[in-house]
Motif scaffolding. Structure first.
Motif, short mmCIF file in Angstrom:
data_model
loop_
_atom_site.label_atom_id
_atom_site.label_comp_id
_atom_site.label_asym_id
_atom_site.label_seq_id
_atom_site.Cartn_x
_atom_site.Cartn_y
_atom_site.Cartn_z
N SER A 103 21.88 54.73 45.25
CA SER A 103 20.56 53.87 44.66
C SER A 103 19.85 55.30 44.13
CB SER A 103 19.95 52.71 44.82
OG SER A 103 19.57 53.06 46.08
N HIS A 104 19.08 55.66 45.03
CA HIS A 104 18.09 56.98 44.99
C HIS A 104 19.27 58.06 43.88
CE1 HIS A 104 15.96 60.97 45.70
NE2 HIS A 104 14.96 59.99 45.32
N GLN A 105 20.32 58.70 44.24
CA GLN A 105 20.75 59.71 43.62
C GLN A 105 20.88 59.18 42.59
OE1 GLN A 105 24.27 59.72 46.40
NE2 GLN A 105 23.59 60.52 47.87
N LYS A 106 21.30 57.94 41.83
CA LYS A 106 22.17 57.73 40.39
C LYS A 106 20.52 57.45 39.84
CE LYS A 106 26.06 56.94 40.71
NZ LYS A 106 27.12 57.55 40.55
N ALA A 107 19.22 57.27 40.62
CA ALA A 107 17.69 56.70 39.83
C ALA A 107 17.58 58.29 39.82
CB ALA A 107 17.21 55.93 40.93
N LYS B 85 22.50 50.60 34.35
CA LYS B 85 23.19 48.81 34.73
C LYS B 85 23.98 50.25 36.73
CE LYS B 85 24.89 47.59 30.81
NZ LYS B 85 25.92 47.12 29.64
N VAL B 86 25.07 50.92 36.48
CA VAL B 86 25.09 51.20 38.17
C VAL B 86 24.16 51.39 39.39
CG1 VAL B 86 26.08 53.08 39.41
CG2 VAL B 86 27.12 52.30 37.00
N THR B 87 22.75 52.10 38.80
CA THR B 87 22.16 51.83 39.72
C THR B 87 21.44 51.04 40.36
OG1 THR B 87 20.86 54.33 38.23
CG2 THR B 87 19.46 53.65 39.62
N ASN B 88 21.03 50.39 39.40
CA ASN B 88 20.66 47.67 39.56
C ASN B 88 21.43 47.47 40.41
OD1 ASN B 88 18.29 48.91 37.90
ND2 ASN B 88 19.66 47.71 35.52
N TYR B 89 23.27 47.62 40.23
CA TYR B 89 23.82 47.56 40.70
C TYR B 89 23.74 47.48 42.02
CZ TYR B 89 28.38 46.59 42.65
OH TYR B 89 29.85 46.17 44.15
N LEU B 90 23.75 48.94 42.47
CA LEU B 90 23.27 49.04 44.15
C LEU B 90 21.69 48.32 44.68
CD1 LEU B 90 24.30 53.31 43.17
CD2 LEU B 90 25.69 51.52 44.50
N LEU B 91 21.50 48.68 43.63
CA LEU B 91 19.64 47.69 43.76
C LEU B 91 19.91 46.70 44.21
CD1 LEU B 91 17.16 49.52 41.72
CD2 LEU B 91 17.42 49.83 44.54
N ILE C 249 12.25 53.47 44.94
CA ILE C 249 12.71 53.56 46.28
C ILE C 249 12.70 54.62 47.61
CG2 ILE C 249 15.37 55.09 46.28
CD1 ILE C 249 16.26 53.57 43.61
N VAL C 250 12.04 55.78 46.96
CA VAL C 250 11.86 56.83 48.27
C VAL C 250 10.93 56.18 49.12
CG1 VAL C 250 10.14 58.91 48.30
CG2 VAL C 250 12.34 59.20 46.54
N GLU C 251 9.47 55.59 48.38
CA GLU C 251 8.40 54.91 48.65
C GLU C 251 9.07 53.26 50.10
OE1 GLU C 251 3.85 52.78 48.22
OE2 GLU C 251 4.99 52.95 46.35
N GLY C 252 10.45 52.92 49.48
CA GLY C 252 10.65 52.13 50.36
C GLY C 252 11.26 52.26 51.33
N SER C 253 12.12 53.52 51.36
CA SER C 253 12.81 53.79 52.21
C SER C 253 11.80 54.28 53.30
CB SER C 253 13.38 54.89 51.46
OG SER C 253 13.96 55.25 53.07
N GLN C 254 10.58 55.41 52.96
CA GLN C 254 9.90 55.75 53.90
C GLN C 254 9.04 55.21 54.40
OE1 GLN C 254 10.63 59.01 53.63
NE2 GLN C 254 8.93 59.45 55.58
N ALA D 181 11.16 48.91 41.70
CA ALA D 181 12.51 49.79 41.35
C ALA D 181 13.31 49.16 40.48
CB ALA D 181 13.02 50.55 42.46
N ARG D 182 13.96 48.16 40.87
CA ARG D 182 14.61 46.95 40.23
C ARG D 182 14.39 46.50 39.11
NH1 ARG D 182 18.50 44.98 37.52
NH2 ARG D 182 19.77 43.66 37.89
N ALA D 183 13.21 46.26 38.85
CA ALA D 183 12.17 45.80 38.14
C ALA D 183 12.00 46.60 36.63
CB ALA D 183 11.21 45.21 38.14
N SER D 184 11.99 47.97 37.49
CA SER D 184 11.43 49.08 36.14
C SER D 184 12.60 49.82 35.74
CB SER D 184 10.95 49.92 37.18
OG SER D 184 9.35 49.82 37.59
N LEU D 185 13.77 49.50 36.50
CA LEU D 185 14.61 49.90 35.85
C LEU D 185 15.56 48.45 34.40
CD1 LEU D 185 16.85 51.96 38.51
CD2 LEU D 185 15.56 52.58 36.43
#
Length: 216
Positions: free
Chosen positions: A43-47, A172-178, A83-88, A104-108
């Protein structure tokens, strides 16, 4: 003829992401689980690609004085950074990890609607699932280690309809992953709880160890 400020855009490399961040391992004697390592999240890679592509798109096709310019760049940045902050922060707060991933999902999703507004306002069509370019985009998305270079030809295409649709596909792909990530986080929280439960388990294990030592 290209405007002077557009002349070298196609030669401008995408913004680089942060240095590779390894996952922070947990102390086997502690209660903080492994966290970070967001570079390994698809998800981060695509974002990251979506953010770089949006910066390029806005510079090329939007007037910088247009409010939409800043809104789109900020929405793309929010998608990536949350995504970065959530992971950290996941090591000490699963609740915040869930919330930030959802932000992150809402922003995208907001960004997706901005691209759709761009197409609709110019009487351009969004590609259907059966469109040959959509099928080609799906193939590219399956490329191992896909990055900005993988999609550069479409992102930097002179036709704004192609450029916007390629980025829409990436969003769309990033949203699916999220969405998958959120479901996995929810399941993990239900099964394992959060930091308080981990602290309690660690405390009980320590007490049991101390008690065992006293009985010897």
């Amino acid at each position: 003829m290209k405007r002077r400020d557009e002349k070298d855009l196609s030669k401008t490399p995408p913004q680089q992401g942060p240095p590779s961040v390894p996952c922070v391992a947990s102390d086997p004697k502690g209660f903080i689980p492994p966290h970070g390592g967001y570079d390994s999240l698809r998800s981060h890679q695509k974002a990251q690609i979506v953010f770089d592509a949006t910066v390029y798109f806005c510079r090329r096709f939007l007037d910088k004085r247009d409010r939409t310019y800043d809104q789109m760049v900020q929405a793309a940045r929010s998608g990536k950074q949350n995504i970065v902050e959530g992971s950290q922060i996941s090591g000490t707060s699963k609740e915040l990890e869930l919330k930030l991933t959802n932000v992150a999902r809402a922003s995208l999703q907001e960004l997706l609607e901005d691209y759709r507004d761009f197409l609709r306002g110019r009487h351009l069509e969004e590609w259907t699932l059966q469109h040959p370019y959509t099928r080609r985009l799906r193939q590219l998305n399956r490329t191992p280690g896909a990055n900005y270079e993988t999609f550069r030809k479409g992102i930097e295409h002179p036709d704004p309809a192609i450029c916007a649709n390629v980025i829409i596909g990436l969003v769309k792909v990033t949203n699916y992953l999220l969405d998958q990530q959120l479901r996995a986080l929810e399941k993990a929280f239900v099964e394992n709880g959060g930091l308080r439960e981990a602290m309690m388990r660690a405390r009980l294990a320590h007490r049991a160890q101390v008690q065992t030592g006293r009985q010897r």
